[in-house]
Motif scaffolding. Structure first.
Motif, PDB file in Angstrom:
ATOM      1  N   GLY A 232       0.804  -1.208   0.000  1.00 57.41           N
ATOM      2  CA  GLY A 232       0.000   0.000   0.000  1.00 57.41           C
ATOM      3  C   GLY A 232       0.840   1.261   0.000  1.00 57.41           C
ATOM      4  N   VAL A 233       0.150   2.374   0.192  1.00 61.12           N
ATOM      5  CA  VAL A 233       0.787   3.679   0.172  1.00 61.12           C
ATOM      6  C   VAL A 233       0.274   4.485   1.365  1.00 61.12           C
ATOM      7  CG1 VAL A 233      -1.002   4.616  -1.366  1.00 61.12           C
ATOM      8  CG2 VAL A 233       1.233   5.730  -1.253  1.00 61.12           C
ATOM      9  N   LYS A 234       1.184   5.253   1.973  1.00 61.88           N
ATOM     10  CA  LYS A 234       0.851   6.154   3.074  1.00 61.88           C
ATOM     11  C   LYS A 234       1.172   7.580   2.612  1.00 61.88           C
ATOM     12  CE  LYS A 234       2.153   5.074   7.281  1.00 61.88           C
ATOM     13  NZ  LYS A 234       3.007   4.906   8.505  1.00 61.88           N
ATOM     14  N   ILE A 235       0.150   8.429   2.599  1.00 59.24           N
ATOM     15  CA  ILE A 235       0.285   9.778   2.047  1.00 59.24           C
ATOM     16  C   ILE A 235       0.046  10.811   3.149  1.00 59.24           C
ATOM     17  CG2 ILE A 235      -0.570  11.400   0.320  1.00 59.24           C
ATOM     18  CD1 ILE A 235      -1.614   8.964  -1.243  1.00 59.24           C
ATOM     19  N   ALA A 236       0.970  11.751   3.305  1.00 54.96           N
ATOM     20  CA  ALA A 236       0.806  12.824   4.286  1.00 54.96           C
ATOM     21  C   ALA A 236      -0.293  13.780   3.843  1.00 54.96           C
ATOM     22  CB  ALA A 236       2.107  13.585   4.468  1.00 54.96           C
ATOM     23  N   ILE A 237      -1.177  14.135   4.771  1.00 57.69           N
ATOM     24  CA  ILE A 237      -2.223  15.117   4.514  1.00 57.69           C
ATOM     25  C   ILE A 237      -1.767  16.442   5.137  1.00 57.69           C
ATOM     26  CG2 ILE A 237      -4.636  15.722   4.860  1.00 57.69           C
ATOM     27  CD1 ILE A 237      -5.227  12.756   5.188  1.00 57.69           C
ATOM     28  N   GLY A 238      -1.476  17.406   4.305  1.00 58.47           N
ATOM     29  CA  GLY A 238      -0.943  18.672   4.794  1.00 58.47           C
ATOM     30  C   GLY A 238       0.555  18.592   5.021  1.00 58.47           C
ATOM     31  N   LYS A 239       1.146  19.701   5.447  1.00 61.39           N
ATOM     32  CA  LYS A 239       2.595  19.791   5.605  1.00 61.39           C
ATOM     33  C   LYS A 239       3.052  19.762   7.060  1.00 61.39           C
ATOM     34  CE  LYS A 239       3.479  22.305   1.305  1.00 61.39           C
ATOM     35  NZ  LYS A 239       4.190  23.454   0.671  1.00 61.39           N
ATOM     36  N   GLU A 240       2.126  19.632   7.988  1.00 63.87           N
ATOM     37  CA  GLU A 240       2.489  19.702   9.399  1.00 63.87           C
ATOM     38  C   GLU A 240       3.092  18.391   9.888  1.00 63.87           C
ATOM     39  OE1 GLU A 240       0.536  20.825  13.773  1.00 63.87           O
ATOM     40  OE2 GLU A 240      -0.746  20.452  12.029  1.00 63.87           O
ATOM     41  N   TYR A 241       4.233  18.514  10.609  1.00 64.53           N
ATOM     42  CA  TYR A 241       4.825  17.362  11.264  1.00 64.53           C
ATOM     43  C   TYR A 241       4.258  17.210  12.676  1.00 64.53           C
ATOM     44  CZ  TYR A 241       8.249  16.715   7.552  1.00 64.53           C
ATOM     45  OH  TYR A 241       8.855  16.469   6.350  1.00 64.53           O
ATOM     46  N   SER A 242       4.564  16.067  13.300  1.00 60.38           N
ATOM     47  CA  SER A 242       3.995  15.766  14.610  1.00 60.38           C
ATOM     48  C   SER A 242       4.476  16.711  15.712  1.00 60.38           C
ATOM     49  CB  SER A 242       4.311  14.315  15.000  1.00 60.38           C
ATOM     50  OG  SER A 242       5.708  14.080  14.944  1.00 60.38           O
ATOM     51  N   ASN A 243       5.563  17.436  15.485  1.00 64.62           N
ATOM     52  CA  ASN A 243       6.036  18.406  16.481  1.00 64.62           C
ATOM     53  C   ASN A 243       5.546  19.825  16.197  1.00 64.62           C
ATOM     54  OD1 ASN A 243       7.545  19.027  14.242  1.00 64.62           O
ATOM     55  ND2 ASN A 243       9.507  19.129  15.320  1.00 64.62           N
ATOM     56  N   GLY A 244       4.696  19.985  15.189  1.00 63.10           N
ATOM     57  CA  GLY A 244       4.158  21.304  14.864  1.00 63.10           C
ATOM     58  C   GLY A 244       4.883  22.036  13.769  1.00 63.10           C
ATOM     59  N   GLU A 245       6.094  21.581  13.391  1.00 68.99           N
ATOM     60  CA  GLU A 245       6.806  22.229  12.288  1.00 68.99           C
ATOM     61  C   GLU A 245       6.128  21.905  10.956  1.00 68.99           C
ATOM     62  OE1 GLU A 245      10.785  20.807  12.448  1.00 68.99           O
ATOM     63  OE2 GLU A 245      11.342  22.030  14.171  1.00 68.99           O
ATOM     64  N   ASN A 246       6.392  22.747   9.945  1.00 71.79           N
ATOM     65  CA  ASN A 246       5.858  22.510   8.623  1.00 71.79           C
ATOM     66  C   ASN A 246       6.936  22.006   7.679  1.00 71.79           C
ATOM     67  OD1 ASN A 246       3.180  23.253   9.134  1.00 71.79           O
ATOM     68  ND2 ASN A 246       3.644  25.433   8.829  1.00 71.79           N
ATOM     69  N   ARG A 247       6.545  21.111   6.792  1.00 71.03           N
ATOM     70  CA  ARG A 247       7.468  20.579   5.790  1.00 71.03           C
ATOM     71  C   ARG A 247       7.822  21.662   4.782  1.00 71.03           C
ATOM     72  NH1 ARG A 247       4.226  17.104   3.779  1.00 71.03           N
ATOM     73  NH2 ARG A 247       3.794  18.130   1.812  1.00 71.03           N
ATOM     74  N   VAL A 248       9.090  21.675   4.377  1.00 72.03           N
ATOM     75  CA  VAL A 248       9.563  22.613   3.357  1.00 72.03           C
ATOM     76  C   VAL A 248       9.875  21.801   2.102  1.00 72.03           C
ATOM     77  CG1 VAL A 248      11.306  24.310   2.736  1.00 72.03           C
ATOM     78  CG2 VAL A 248      10.514  24.154   5.105  1.00 72.03           C
ATOM     79  N   ASP A 249       9.160  22.073   1.027  1.00 69.28           N
ATOM     80  CA  ASP A 249       9.306  21.289  -0.200  1.00 69.28           C
ATOM     81  C   ASP A 249      10.257  21.924  -1.211  1.00 69.28           C
ATOM     82  OD1 ASP A 249       7.576  19.268   0.617  1.00 69.28           O
ATOM     83  OD2 ASP A 249       5.815  20.378  -0.051  1.00 69.28           O
ATOM     84  N   GLU A 250      10.675  23.183  -0.995  1.00 65.88           N
ATOM     85  CA  GLU A 250      11.557  23.807  -1.989  1.00 65.88           C
ATOM     86  C   GLU A 250      12.920  23.139  -1.981  1.00 65.88           C
ATOM     87  OE1 GLU A 250       9.745  25.417   0.189  1.00 65.88           O
ATOM     88  OE2 GLU A 250       8.298  26.482  -1.084  1.00 65.88           O
TER      89      GLU A 250
END
Length: 250
Positions: A232-250
């Motif tokens: 299967g596949v696991k897809i993140a919903i939104g950019k928030e990590y479990s510690n409250g930080e946001n993912r940076v995709d650039e």
């Protein structure tokens, strides 16, 4: 064999896509954020069901599809709610020849809703999950009947609708071996186990042969228990990590 071949094709195709995508990320710095994991995740899997215990007397392998939403409070602990639909082909071990009459054969199916915790451990691109859930399963136990009548031999299998249950308590648990090929997407392989509780499936079996002077009426109630092997596949919903930080995709 059809089920196994289908699963292999899906896994190879998904793995090939993962390799292509990961190559595109080479040369970038901090390809995967390893400090935390996505807070909200959608999980979808497809797998093969293999009946075990007494359920293996009346059922054969089939397929299942599942979907789950998981919420992580920190990088190790999450809570998931899942919906799963699965079927097993009908089969009864005592009827293995072609001399059959009055045969009615339908698949055993169930749809479950369950909730429970997940523990995750991440190292590099790999993530290991252990999960357990409890809930309710909604069962479809269609009429199945097989009669085999010959000289000195009578065998009859049939469902017992009066003692069947339309729903039951349900347990599932398993492992997931995940691989990140993007910051927001993982592929995984997952062995799982699930079962109903309270023995909601009922059937009767009559065996009368030349060595048994008295007809034997055997009544059984069983659980629907399966081992599942899925990808299967696991897809993140939104950019928030479990510690409250946001993912940076650039």
């Amino acid at each position: 064999m059809k089920n196994i071949s289908l699963l292999i094709v899906l896994f190879v195709a998904a793995f090939g896509f993962a390799q292509t995508d990961s190559l595109q990320l080479k040369g970038t710095q901090d390809v995967i954020h390893l400090r935390e994991i996505p807070r909200n995740n959608l999980i979808v899997d497809l797998g093969i069901t293999q009946p075990i215990a007494n359920y293996g007397d009346v059922a054969r392998s089939g397929l299942q599809i599942g979907a789950e939403f998981s919420y992580y409070t920190n990088k190790h602990l999450g809570l998931g709610i899942s919906v799963r639909h699965q079927y097993n082909e009908f089969g009864y071990l005592d009827f293995q020849n072609d001399d059959r009459t009055n045969v009615t054969s339908h698949n055993w199916t169930s749809t479950s809703i369950a909730i429970g915790p997940t523990y995750s451990y991440t190292k590099g691109r790999f993530q290991f999950d252990v999960f357990a859930k409890t809930g309710v399963a909604f069962l479809n136990n269609p009429e199945n009947r097989v009669s085999e009548i010959g000289i000195g031999n009578t065998q009859v299998f049939s469902n017992d609708p009066a003692n069947d249950s339309a729903s039951s308590a349900y347990l599932e648990g398993g492992l997931r071996f995940n691989y990140y090929f993007r910051r927001s997407v993982q592929l995984f392989f997952s062995p799982q186990y699930n079962t109903t509780l309270g023995k909601p499936i009922a059937y009767s079996f009559r065996d009368n042969n030349s060595t048994a002077p008295i007809q034997q009426n055997i009544f059984k109630k069983i659980n629907a228990s399966n081992l599942i092997f899925s990808v299967g596949v696991k897809i993140a919903i939104g950019k928030e990590y479990s510690n409250g930080e946001n993912r940076v995709d650039e």
